[in-house]
Design a protein around this motif. Structure first.
Motif, PDB file in Angstrom:
ATOM      1  N   PHE A  50      37.042  45.743  42.161  1.00 27.73           N
ATOM      2  CA  PHE A  50      37.908  44.694  42.075  1.00 27.73           C
ATOM      3  C   PHE A  50      38.566  44.671  43.694  1.00 27.73           C
ATOM      4  O   PHE A  50      38.623  43.572  44.349  1.00 27.73           O
ATOM      5  N   GLU A 128      36.948  36.678  41.546  1.00 30.80           N
ATOM      6  CA  GLU A 128      37.785  37.405  40.684  1.00 30.80           C
ATOM      7  C   GLU A 128      37.754  36.982  39.466  1.00 30.80           C
ATOM      8  O   GLU A 128      37.816  37.776  38.442  1.00 30.80           O
ATOM      9  N   TYR A 131      34.539  38.162  37.951  1.00 34.25           N
ATOM     10  CA  TYR A 131      34.628  39.751  38.025  1.00 34.25           C
ATOM     11  C   TYR A 131      35.206  40.022  36.370  1.00 34.25           C
ATOM     12  O   TYR A 131      34.668  41.222  36.033  1.00 34.25           O
TER      13      TYR A 131
END
Ligand code: CMP
Length: 142
Positions: A50, A128, A131
């Motif tokens: 991340f 993100e 993710y």
């Protein structure tokens, strides 16, 4: 203005302080809508992936250690100008530089344990959100 999606994370210190509901309340009161949410405790690999853009920074290992030590609460937020608006609600990265009434000022402890994360651009937001959330885990209103 365009409808955007962005990723919000309530970090370990925000979860530990029991302010998940308070943070959600601030998000909703500013007109953003929650379209995905869940608790997770990150593995080291998932946290490193991340924060990969920070992998060469001196704070990287400390940040990964902090983010994996306790559950976090993930949110996908949706609304007009959501990326910028969520960043405004959070305040700047360093809580000591944040204005009263921002989440980081009110609940952050220091630059690492700054209570919340938000995507810094629409491009980052796309990466993100994907993710952490499958499409099937997000509420599609449109
Ligand atoms: P976040 O929004 O999650 O994005 C990257 C994170 O790195 C940031 O919030 C901070 O928690 C952390 N960070 C940035 N700068 C520093 C620093 N100088 N020392 C420790 N952590 C930092």
């Amino acid at each position: 203005m365009a409808i955007e999606r962005t990723l919000a994370i309530i970090k370990p210190n925000g979860v530990e302080k029991n302010v998940v509901g308070e943070i959600i309340s601030r998000i909703e009161s500013k007109g953003l809508r929650i379209v995905g949410a869940r608790f997770v405790q990150l593995s080291r690999e998932k946290a490193e992936g991340f924060y990969i853009e920070h992998k060469d920074k001196t704070f990287f290992q400390g940040l990964v250690h902090f983010m994996t030590g306790y559950p976090i609460f993930l949110l996908c937020l949706e609304g007009e100008n959501a990326v910028f608006l969520w960043r405004e609600i959070m305040g700047p990265t360093d809580p000591s530089k944040a204005a009263p009434g921002t989440i980081r000022k009110d609940f952050g402890d220091n630059i690492e344990a700054n209570a919340v994360h938000g995507s810094d651009s629409l491009k980052s937001a796309e990466r993100e959100v994907a993710y952490f959330f499958d499409k099937s885990q997000l509420y599609n209103r449109f």
